[in-house]
Design an enzyme around this catalytic site. Sequence first.
Site, short mmCIF file in Angstrom:
data_model
loop_
_atom_site.label_atom_id
_atom_site.label_comp_id
_atom_site.label_asym_id
_atom_site.label_seq_id
_atom_site.Cartn_x
_atom_site.Cartn_y
_atom_site.Cartn_z
CG HIS A 248 -1.94 1.10 1.21
ND1 HIS A 248 -3.15 0.98 0.54
CD2 HIS A 248 -1.93 2.35 1.74
CE1 HIS A 248 -3.84 2.09 0.69
NE2 HIS A 248 -3.12 2.95 1.40
CB SER A 249 1.06 4.31 0.24
OG SER A 249 1.43 5.65 0.00
CG MET A 250 7.42 3.50 0.31
SD MET A 250 8.35 3.91 1.79
CE MET A 250 9.98 3.29 1.35
N GLY B 165 3.38 -0.19 -2.23
CA GLY B 165 2.97 -0.57 -3.58
C GLY B 165 4.11 -0.48 -4.57
CB SER C 234 -2.84 -0.89 -2.47
OG SER C 234 -3.87 -0.20 -1.81
#
EC number: 3.1.2.-
Length: 242
Positions: A85-87, A89, A112
């Site tokens: 998720h985010s970083m 991802g 994500s």
Amino acid sequence: MSQLFKSFDASEKTQLICFPFAGGYSASFRPLHAFLQGECEMLAAEPPGHGTNQTSAIEDLEELTDLYKQELNLRPDRPFVLFGHSMGGMITFRLAQKLEREGIFPQAVIISAIQPPHIQRKKVSHLPDDQFLDHIIQLGGMPAELVENKEVMSFFLPSFRSDYRALEQFELYDLAQIQSPVHVFNGLDDKKCIRDAEGWKKWAKDITFHQFDGGHMFLLSQTEEVAERIFAILNQHPIIQP
């Protein structure tokens, strides 16, 4: 498993290997694990300088990805799904590229809440503490009691800054498409990620887009729905043979 990863369910089922958002660590995935318990073996990253991992933080995303890859020592015959998720991802994407070059193919790759790597990102890691904190808070997902206690928030600042620097300084030279099925998760109110989501088509041979209510941190506000999608993905794709 070393301090780089925490295993929530030791089993022979498909591994779900999770990489957290900036400032996050393995415990960030405990709510998700509560909905997936018994369905997979969840491994969650404990990045250097985060949570219980007291080694020095790494501000180089490529170096961090290589460290994870070496520690995981994944086998072609053991099914696994990557989720970040985010970083996390971006780490998931880069790890998938590296693994596939060695003939190790994830069952699926879930990216994500992150724009594709060719998109220029606004740099914020250099901002003064107050402005940097405001940026983090605006992303959402922070408990109200934590947001209201800036002294506590400032305690976490070094790990947040390290993660942001790693992402901001990251330059991608590997143009390989991911061959494994890619799933892109985004929150409907995360305007930048929604706007640029189609750009992930450049980096994936087989891609599916998923949208959730909420903003950038929908993982924390829509955890049950995210878990349901992941469960479906775990059961959707056959194991890819090199």
